[in-house]
Design an enzyme around this catalytic site. Structure first.
Site, PDB file in Angstrom:
ATOM      1  N   ARG A  45       0.815  -1.218   0.000  1.00 38.82           N
ATOM      2  CA  ARG A  45       0.000   0.000   0.000  1.00 38.82           C
ATOM      3  C   ARG A  45       0.847   1.266   0.000  1.00 38.82           C
ATOM      4  O   ARG A  45       0.453   2.293  -0.538  1.00 38.82           O
ATOM      5  CB  ARG A  45      -0.906   0.006   1.236  1.00 38.82           C
ATOM      6  CG  ARG A  45      -1.993  -1.052   1.194  1.00 38.82           C
ATOM      7  CD  ARG A  45      -2.814  -0.886   2.438  1.00 38.82           C
ATOM      8  NE  ARG A  45      -3.891  -1.844   2.565  1.00 38.82           N
ATOM      9  CZ  ARG A  45      -4.719  -1.851   3.590  1.00 38.82           C
ATOM     10  NH1 ARG A  45      -4.595  -0.971   4.570  1.00 38.82           N
ATOM     11  NH2 ARG A  45      -5.691  -2.727   3.666  1.00 38.82           N
ATOM     12  N   ASP A 153     -14.777   9.316   9.993  1.00 38.16           N
ATOM     13  CA  ASP A 153     -13.735   8.314   9.745  1.00 38.16           C
ATOM     14  C   ASP A 153     -12.391   9.004  10.004  1.00 38.16           C
ATOM     15  O   ASP A 153     -12.301  10.239   9.988  1.00 38.16           O
ATOM     16  CB  ASP A 153     -13.800   7.809   8.292  1.00 38.16           C
ATOM     17  CG  ASP A 153     -13.130   6.445   8.118  1.00 38.16           C
ATOM     18  OD1 ASP A 153     -13.856   5.431   8.043  1.00 38.16           O
ATOM     19  OD2 ASP A 153     -11.883   6.395   8.080  1.00 38.16           O
TER      20      ASP A 153
HETATM   21  C1  LIG Z   1     -13.786  -1.853   7.310  1.00 36.72           C
HETATM   22  S1  LIG Z   1     -14.288  -0.162   7.313  1.00 36.72           S
HETATM   23  C2  LIG Z   1     -15.958  -0.326   7.903  1.00 36.72           C
HETATM   24  C3  LIG Z   1     -16.911   0.605   7.207  1.00 36.72           C
HETATM   25  C4  LIG Z   1     -18.369   0.482   7.619  1.00 36.72           C
HETATM   26  N1  LIG Z   1     -18.563   0.779   9.020  1.00 36.72           N
HETATM   27  C5  LIG Z   1     -18.898  -0.894   7.287  1.00 36.72           C
HETATM   28  O1  LIG Z   1     -19.102  -1.709   8.198  1.00 36.72           O
HETATM   29  O2  LIG Z   1     -19.093  -1.179   6.106  1.00 36.72           O
HETATM   30  C6  LIG Z   1     -13.433   0.463   8.772  1.00 36.72           C
HETATM   31  C7  LIG Z   1     -13.239   1.963   8.730  1.00 36.72           C
HETATM   32  O3  LIG Z   1     -12.735   2.376  10.006  1.00 36.72           O
HETATM   33  C8  LIG Z   1     -11.839   3.447   9.802  1.00 36.72           C
HETATM   34  N2  LIG Z   1     -10.956   3.621  10.969  1.00 36.72           N
HETATM   35  C9  LIG Z   1      -9.839   2.910  11.288  1.00 36.72           C
HETATM   36  N3  LIG Z   1      -9.297   3.368  12.435  1.00 36.72           N
HETATM   37  C10 LIG Z   1     -10.091   4.385  12.855  1.00 36.72           C
HETATM   38  C11 LIG Z   1     -10.041   5.268  13.957  1.00 36.72           C
HETATM   39  N4  LIG Z   1      -9.085   5.181  14.900  1.00 36.72           N
HETATM   40  N5  LIG Z   1     -10.999   6.214  14.065  1.00 36.72           N
HETATM   41  C12 LIG Z   1     -11.981   6.315  13.129  1.00 36.72           C
HETATM   42  N6  LIG Z   1     -12.076   5.511  12.053  1.00 36.72           N
HETATM   43  C13 LIG Z   1     -11.146   4.553  11.908  1.00 36.72           C
HETATM   44  C14 LIG Z   1     -11.123   3.076   8.524  1.00 36.72           C
HETATM   45  O4  LIG Z   1     -10.560   4.209   7.892  1.00 36.72           O
HETATM   46  C15 LIG Z   1     -12.220   2.411   7.700  1.00 36.72           C
HETATM   47  O5  LIG Z   1     -12.788   3.295   6.782  1.00 36.72           O
END
Ligand SMILES: C[S@@+](CC[C@H](N)C(=O)[O-])C[C@H]1O[C@@H](n2cnc3c(N)ncnc32)[C@H](O)[C@@H]1O
Length: 283
Positions: A45, A153
């Site tokens: 990445r 996010d």
């Molecule tokens: C796998 S996606 C899930 C998206 C959605 N909630 C779903 O279930 O389809 C996880 C998201 O969490 C975000 N994320 C990771 N660490 C985070 C943090 N410390 N605070 C806020 N968001 C975070 C990532 O950028 C990513 O977009």
């Protein structure tokens, strides 16, 4: 064994020391666990960022990051790289069925006029726009429940896409046909591989950067629903518990906390009761 004269040269990987430095700063900043098993993923990445900065290789990137006078600005890019943003419209549909069949009728019956929803790890906004469609459909069905949706996010790239409201055509496959007709705009150009969310829904969803491991969240404490799905799995247990506890502070009594299918708040000391699998209600 003789080495093939046709072997393809492998690009230089991160040294273990540099991987450890990156893993630590990613974990400290975002809570995302970065075991050594993620090294190849991060290397892959990061290569796009290394190319964009015209750096010779991944180890040079580490020097660039840690020696930078603007470490904080580059850290935002590194965190963007570290996040896994997989999402879908109508992902885990039982949660939206619970809203439509159980939670929203109860709120309408109790005389509530407006519903506040927070999608707390929103990625590109598929979850938030699904929620907007669910709310619009509920409104069409009868009782006038207004709503607002906050989509947050840590990753700035996904927030930019969510704000644009533009998605690849293939992503809308899970959206029921009649909802597509009402809420998704097709491009006039048949060759375009993109659709747009209708403005009426986009005005209901606000995107903002928020880090769930921050000690406080600049968000109201009267949310009716908090969706925090498919993110806790990236955190270690103590971080999960702290995040869950802080999220509960932002629910009004009776509000719902909705987690991903492989996540749970069971066993954590929280002011909630389990309603159905992965849905919890604040007491
Ligand atoms: C796998 S996606 C899930 C998206 C959605 N909630 C779903 O279930 O389809 C996880 C998201 O969490 C975000 N994320 C990771 N660490 C985070 C943090 N410390 N605070 C806020 N968001 C975070 C990532 O950028 C990513 O977009």
């Amino acid at each position: 064994m003789a080495t093939s004269p046709y072997a393809v040269a492998q690009p230089e990987g991160l040294s273990n020391r540099n991987f450890t430095r990156l893993a630590e700063v990613i974990n400290d900043t975002s809570g995302i666990k970065m075991p050594i098993s993620k090294k190849t993923m991060i290397e892959g990445r990061l290569r796009r960022r290394v190319a964009a900065l015209e750096l010779p290789d991944l180890n040079a990137y580490c020097d660039y990051l840690f020696d930078s006078s603007d470490f904080e600005a580059e850290l935002i890019h590194l965190i963007n790289v570290a996040t896994t943003n997989k999402t879908d419209f109508f992902r885990e549909p039982a949660h939206f069925e619970f809203m439509t069949r159980t939670a929203l009728p109860a709120l309408a019956e109790a005389g509530q006029r407006k519903v506040k929803i927070w999608s707390a790890a929103a990625s590109i906004g598929a979850e938030a726009y699904t929620l907007a469609m669910v709310m619009e459909e509920f409104r069409r069905g009868g009782p006038g429940l207004d709503y607002s949706i906050l989509a947050t996010d840590i990753c700035t790239e996904v927030l930019a896409q969510g704000t644009s409201g533009r998605f690849p055509k293939a992503m809308i496959d899970p959206v029921p046909i009649d909802l597509r007709r009402r809420y998704i705009l097709q491009s006039r150009d048949p060759a375009a591989d993109e659709v747009r969310i209708a403005p009426a829904l986009r005005t209901k969803v606000a995107f903002a950067r928020l880090n769930l491991i921050d000690k406080t969240y600049p968000v109201g404490s009267d949310m009716d629903f908090i969706f925090c799905r498919n993110i806790l799995i990236y955190f270690d247990k103590p971080t999960q518990e702290r995040v869950l506890s802080r999220l509960c502070d932002h629910l009004r009594p009776g509000g719902y906390l909705v987690l991903g299918h492989s996540e749970s708040a069971v066993g954590v000391d929280l002011p909630v009761v389990a309603v159905v699998n992965t849905i919890f209600q604040k007491v």
